[in-house]
Write a protein that holds these residues in place. Structure first.
Motif, PDB file in Angstrom:
ATOM      1  N   ALA A  66       0.828  -1.213   0.000  1.00  0.00           N
ATOM      2  CA  ALA A  66       0.000   0.000   0.000  1.00  0.00           C
ATOM      3  C   ALA A  66       0.858   1.257   0.000  1.00  0.00           C
ATOM      4  O   ALA A  66       0.458   2.295  -0.541  1.00  0.00           O
ATOM      5  CB  ALA A  66      -0.928  -0.022   1.205  1.00  0.00           C
ATOM      6  N   ASP A  67       2.063   1.168   0.574  1.00  0.00           N
ATOM      7  CA  ASP A  67       2.976   2.322   0.579  1.00  0.00           C
ATOM      8  C   ASP A  67       3.422   2.721  -0.827  1.00  0.00           C
ATOM      9  O   ASP A  67       3.815   3.869  -1.050  1.00  0.00           O
ATOM     10  CB  ASP A  67       4.211   2.006   1.422  1.00  0.00           C
ATOM     11  CG  ASP A  67       4.003   2.354   2.884  1.00  0.00           C
ATOM     12  OD1 ASP A  67       3.218   3.288   3.158  1.00  0.00           O
ATOM     13  OD2 ASP A  67       4.591   1.673   3.746  1.00  0.00           O
ATOM     14  N   TYR A  82       0.456   4.988  -2.000  1.00  0.00           N
ATOM     15  CA  TYR A  82      -0.234   5.865  -1.041  1.00  0.00           C
ATOM     16  C   TYR A  82       0.248   7.305  -1.237  1.00  0.00           C
ATOM     17  O   TYR A  82       1.454   7.567  -1.229  1.00  0.00           O
ATOM     18  CB  TYR A  82       0.024   5.386   0.383  1.00  0.00           C
ATOM     19  CG  TYR A  82      -0.700   6.195   1.429  1.00  0.00           C
ATOM     20  CD1 TYR A  82      -2.072   6.357   1.387  1.00  0.00           C
ATOM     21  CD2 TYR A  82      -0.003   6.808   2.472  1.00  0.00           C
ATOM     22  CE1 TYR A  82      -2.741   7.089   2.354  1.00  0.00           C
ATOM     23  CE2 TYR A  82      -0.653   7.535   3.447  1.00  0.00           C
ATOM     24  CZ  TYR A  82      -2.024   7.678   3.369  1.00  0.00           C
ATOM     25  OH  TYR A  82      -2.696   8.425   4.324  1.00  0.00           O
ATOM     26  N   LYS A 138      -4.239   4.576   4.996  1.00  0.00           N
ATOM     27  CA  LYS A 138      -3.367   3.852   4.069  1.00  0.00           C
ATOM     28  C   LYS A 138      -3.944   2.468   3.757  1.00  0.00           C
ATOM     29  O   LYS A 138      -3.931   2.017   2.599  1.00  0.00           O
ATOM     30  CB  LYS A 138      -1.975   3.708   4.661  1.00  0.00           C
ATOM     31  CG  LYS A 138      -0.974   3.013   3.744  1.00  0.00           C
ATOM     32  CD  LYS A 138       0.270   2.586   4.491  1.00  0.00           C
ATOM     33  CE  LYS A 138       0.992   3.794   5.069  1.00  0.00           C
ATOM     34  NZ  LYS A 138       2.267   3.401   5.727  1.00  0.00           N
ATOM     35  N   LYS A 198      -6.946   2.851   1.480  1.00  0.00           N
ATOM     36  CA  LYS A 198      -6.512   3.139   0.122  1.00  0.00           C
ATOM     37  C   LYS A 198      -5.958   1.882  -0.559  1.00  0.00           C
ATOM     38  O   LYS A 198      -6.105   1.699  -1.771  1.00  0.00           O
ATOM     39  CB  LYS A 198      -5.432   4.227   0.147  1.00  0.00           C
ATOM     40  CG  LYS A 198      -5.963   5.634   0.337  1.00  0.00           C
ATOM     41  CD  LYS A 198      -6.653   6.121  -0.928  1.00  0.00           C
ATOM     42  CE  LYS A 198      -7.052   7.580  -0.819  1.00  0.00           C
ATOM     43  NZ  LYS A 198      -7.691   8.085  -2.060  1.00  0.00           N
TER      44      LYS A 198
END
Length: 455
Positions: free
Chosen positions: A172-173, A176, A272, A275
């Motif tokens: 996810a990073d 994001y 996060k 998302k």
């Protein structure tokens, strides 16, 4: 369907080798997936994400929530609710998702709660494994949507499992706040390329992470994300965007069950995760495309294993046939020679020799029978006949003239000399023996003939 299209149809499962690889060689398959994931995720450290994914390191639960999580007694309603995901649970959930596909245009789907009493009745039917006909029953799409969320929320682990949580956070990073990142030193064209690469890395990481899931979890996740993808396309009617759906399903799909209020207070961290689920919904059509290279590797591995297995079986079969017969048990239809069969064969052979015309060959064979009649397996009749043959007198022609002289002349003469020696014991009176008298009728003839008389 036209004749052309029907003739070109494929009647085999293109993911057969993939499923076979996951079932037979899960460790090898997971190693392959982690190798690809190491290109897009951070696998550094002794207790890295890769070690957790492969099961080499235990999951570290937070101290303030581990005791609460371990000591919490989950209420299992029975059946599929509250139990680990099984084939039955997947089938029940698929019935719900297929029904909801027809009602995605309804406003507030997945957000508006249904009737609690109807939801309880639907759960009871699912627990009892009754055949559901949701199109003609009393349940509304909102009731079915709430029951589906309840089913996912009561799983012992989220659908993506606790083992993948840290890897999902890293994935996810990658995207994001991607649109908010605008470095001044990078041109707009290069920035767009960099963003596209980050999105592709996110898709790649999710593809391999999903493939490492158990088969039932993988199929249910595919059904769910496809349902939410279609629901997001109907956002003009149902007022549900991909982000709204991500917020609603992130706790059921991604959040670990040991989350506490302290974890939820970190709004940036929770956003996060939301998302991340939104990204899964938007790109679900690309995420579930299995890479062709991975399919080729699985096919080659399974075929090579099958070929090696056939070669080993053939070698074992050859070793069995070339080896000693005694090493293998005989089947019931194998005829073994017994003593009774041997006696019959010897008897027939002896009868054949006896029926032969008198000759030297017949005498030789009979002599061999007489010598070996004591061997085991010889019939009694053969043994008696052979012994009788040995007792029979030999033919007179078989006696040589030298043998007659030695027996009747030389031997008695030697005995007489031994008797007349000094110091010999007195001769005992015995019955008179027959003597052989030789008369020379032609003394002066060079060819002397002897005439033998037996008085």
């Amino acid at each position: 369907m036209s004749a052309t299209s029907s003739s070109s149809a494929i009647f085999c499962n293109p993911f057969y080798y993939l499923e076979a690889m996951k079932h037979k060689h899960a460790d090898v398959f997971n190693d392959w997936c982690c190798t690809e994931l190491s290109h897009v995720l951070d696998f550094k450290g002794t207790q890295s994400v890769g070690d957790v994914l492969l099961g080499n390191t235990e999951i570290k639960y937070p101290r303030n929530s581990m005791k609460k999580f371990k000591g919490q007694k989950r209420r299992i309603l029975g059946g599929v609710f509250g139990a680990p995901l099984t084939a039955e649970g997947y089938c029940q959930a698929k019935v719900l998702t297929e029904y909801l596909r027809k009602h995605l245009h309804i406003e507030g789907i997945f957000r508006v709660p249904g009737n609690a009493e109807r939801q309880r009745l639907l759960k009871e039917k699912i627990i009892a494994s009754e055949i559901l006909d949701l199109d003609t029953d009393i349940f509304t799409p909102h009731d079915v949507a709430c029951v589906l969320k309840t089913f996912l929320g009561e799983l012992p682990e989220p659908l993506l499992s606790d083992k993948q949580f840290q890897a999902q956070v890293q994935a996810a990073d990658l995207t994001y706040k991607l649109e908010e990142y605008k470095p001044a030193a990078m041109s707009e064209e290069n920035l767009q390329k960099w963003r596209d690469k980050r999105k592709q890395d996110h898709i790649t990481s999710l593809t391999y992470l999903f493939l490492m899931l158990p088969s039932h979890s993988y199929k249910l996740l595919q059904e769910l994300l496809e349902l939410l993808y279609l629901a997001a396309k109907e956002q003009t009617h149902n007022k549900m965007t991909a982000y709204n759906l991500g917020v609603m399903f992130a706790p059921h799909v991604l959040w670990p069950r040991y989350f506490t209020t302290d974890d939820v207070r970190d709004q940036n961290f929770v956003n996060k995760l939301n998302k991340g689920v939104e990204f899964m919904i938007k790109y679900s059509q690309k995420i579930f495309r299995v890479p062709p290279l991975l399919l080729a590797k699985c096919e080659a591995h399974i075929k090579n294993e099958s070929l090696q297995h056939n070669q080993n079986e053939l070698k074992n079969l050859q070793d069995t046939q070339d080896g000693p017969i005694i090493s293998n048990p005989q089947s019931a239809n194998v005829r073994v020679k017994t003593r009774h069969t041997t006696e019959d064969a010897l008897g027939k052979l002896f009868d054949g020799v006896k029926s032969m015309e008198p000759s030297a060959k017949r005498r030789k064979l009979m002599k061999n029978f007489a010598k070996n009649c004591h061997m085991p397996g010889t019939p009694e009749s053969v043994r008696d006949d052979a012994a009788r043959f040995m007792r029979e007198k030999k033919h007179s022609r078989s006696k040589s003239f030298g043998g007659v002289i030695k027996k009747h002349i030389v031997t008695p003469f030697n005995k007489k000399q031994r008797k007349n020696r000094p110091g010999s014991p007195p001769a005992t009176t015995a019955a008179p023996r027959s003597r052989m008298i030789l008369h020379d009728d032609t003394t002066n003839s060079p060819n002397r003939h002897y005439i033998i008389h037996f008085p």
